[in-house]
Design an enzyme around this catalytic site. Structure first.
Site, PDB file in Angstrom:
ATOM      1  N   CYS A  32      61.047  89.416  23.204  1.00  0.00           N
ATOM      2  CA  CYS A  32      62.229  90.051  22.582  1.00  0.00           C
ATOM      3  C   CYS A  32      62.802  91.146  23.492  1.00  0.00           C
ATOM      4  O   CYS A  32      62.096  92.100  23.819  1.00  0.00           O
ATOM      5  CB  CYS A  32      61.840  90.646  21.235  1.00  0.00           C
ATOM      6  SG  CYS A  32      63.184  91.616  20.490  1.00  0.00           S
ATOM      7  N   LYS A  59      57.175  84.934   9.916  1.00  0.00           N
ATOM      8  CA  LYS A  59      56.821  86.342   9.717  1.00  0.00           C
ATOM      9  C   LYS A  59      55.818  86.535   8.578  1.00  0.00           C
ATOM     10  O   LYS A  59      55.947  85.910   7.523  1.00  0.00           O
ATOM     11  CB  LYS A  59      58.090  87.155   9.418  1.00  0.00           C
ATOM     12  CG  LYS A  59      59.067  87.192  10.577  1.00  0.00           C
ATOM     13  CD  LYS A  59      60.411  87.767  10.167  1.00  0.00           C
ATOM     14  CE  LYS A  59      61.420  87.627  11.298  1.00  0.00           C
ATOM     15  NZ  LYS A  59      62.771  88.057  10.900  1.00  0.00           N
ATOM     16  N   VAL A  72      61.866  93.342  14.960  1.00  0.00           N
ATOM     17  CA  VAL A  72      61.154  94.201  15.897  1.00  0.00           C
ATOM     18  C   VAL A  72      62.205  94.801  16.839  1.00  0.00           C
ATOM     19  O   VAL A  72      63.290  94.234  16.989  1.00  0.00           O
ATOM     20  CB  VAL A  72      60.088  93.412  16.704  1.00  0.00           C
ATOM     21  CG1 VAL A  72      59.007  92.871  15.804  1.00  0.00           C
ATOM     22  CG2 VAL A  72      60.701  92.288  17.537  1.00  0.00           C
ATOM     23  N   GLU A  85      64.945 100.138  15.009  1.00  0.00           N
ATOM     24  CA  GLU A  85      66.180 100.050  15.807  1.00  0.00           C
ATOM     25  C   GLU A  85      65.846 100.519  17.229  1.00  0.00           C
ATOM     26  O   GLU A  85      65.491 101.680  17.427  1.00  0.00           O
ATOM     27  CB  GLU A  85      67.336 100.875  15.224  1.00  0.00           C
ATOM     28  CG  GLU A  85      67.863 100.367  13.899  1.00  0.00           C
ATOM     29  CD  GLU A  85      68.479  98.969  13.965  1.00  0.00           C
ATOM     30  OE1 GLU A  85      68.873  98.521  15.058  1.00  0.00           O
ATOM     31  OE2 GLU A  85      68.557  98.319  12.910  1.00  0.00           O
ATOM     32  N   SER A  86      65.980  99.611  18.195  1.00  0.00           N
ATOM     33  CA  SER A  86      65.443  99.886  19.533  1.00  0.00           C
ATOM     34  C   SER A  86      65.957 101.182  20.176  1.00  0.00           C
ATOM     35  O   SER A  86      65.148 101.962  20.688  1.00  0.00           O
ATOM     36  CB  SER A  86      65.627  98.681  20.459  1.00  0.00           C
ATOM     37  OG  SER A  86      66.978  98.301  20.571  1.00  0.00           O
TER      38      SER A  86
END
Length: 242
Positions: A32, A59, A72, A85-86
């Site tokens: 990801c 999941k 993720v 939230e990256s």
């Protein structure tokens, strides 16, 4: 088992126990690009952490209690605090942990990086659109031109600053936040999109020398094979190669 390259947890798996004191947990998925942002910052800052990979095609029920959308990356602290939230996870890491600061201290420079990220976020959907168009045998000429034009804007930003990286002569937060998609350009069959952006090409080569990038990089063929499985909705995609 935990670690960047551990097998993912899917439906029917047991939820991991509490995060041990002095440690941080990242819920991730090996391929990801959004989770890779967080992995890059964890590495760059030398933060002690463990990684639990989640099977995004199958999941586990318990994961939705951690993150209601089942996405993720998610960080979990030993106090049970959850951050997702990256860009938010990366900013949290930079603020909460000592060592090298990746966000600039100058308010304008911080704003500048956030504006660049906002512009870049419009490119990521185009890149995936291209992947789907290639899979479906569509003509991608117009889409590739649009992507090249967006990369031209990123080239312009480097030209104006006349620096190797977006925040200056050393890597800062914005470089890590946009890197994962450049790592995947060959797998997306878009490497020629950088043909007319020499400064962006130089940036890519400089990024490849960074220890955090080297530690999290996935080779093109492995990513291509994963992508084929992912596009077929295969539950085996997330564990490809293990």
């Amino acid at each position: 088992m935990s670690g960047d390259q551990s097998r993912s947890l899917g439906k029917g798996s047991s939820a991991p126990g509490p995060v041990p004191a002095g440690l941080l947990r990242l819920y991730s998925m090996r391929f990801c690009p959004y989770a890779q942002r967080t992995r890059l910052v964890l590495r760059a800052k030398g933060i002690r952490h463990e990684v639990i990979n989640i099977n995004l095609k199958n999941k586990p029920d318990w994961y939705f209690e951690k993150q209601p959308s089942g996405l993720v990356p998610v960080l979990e602290t030993s106090k049970g605090q959850l951050i997702w939230e990256s860009p938010i996870t990366c900013e949290y890491l930079d603020e909460a942990f000592p060592g090298k600061k990746l966000m600039p201290s100058d308010p304008y420079e911080r704003a500048y990086q956030k504006m660049l990220l906002e512009d870049f976020s419009k490119i990521t959907s185009l890149l995936f659109k291209h992947v789907l168009a290639v899979r479906d045998g569509q003509d991608t000429t117009a889409l590739k031109a649009e992507i090249a034009e967006k990369f031209g804007k990123l080239e312009e930003a480097l030209s104006k600053r006349n620096t190797v990286f977006y925040g200056g002569d050393s890597i800062s937060m914005i470089d890590y936040l946009i890197w994962p998609w450049f790592e995947r350009l060959a797998a997306f069959q878009l490497e020629d999109s950088l043909n007319h952006t020499p400064k962006l090409q130089r940036w890519v080569e400089a990024m490849k020398e960074d220890p955090a990038v080297k530690a999290t990089i996935t080779d093109t063929q492995t990513y291509k094979n994963y992508l084929q499985l992912y596009l077929k909705n295969s539950p085996e995609a997330c564990d490809y190669g293990l």
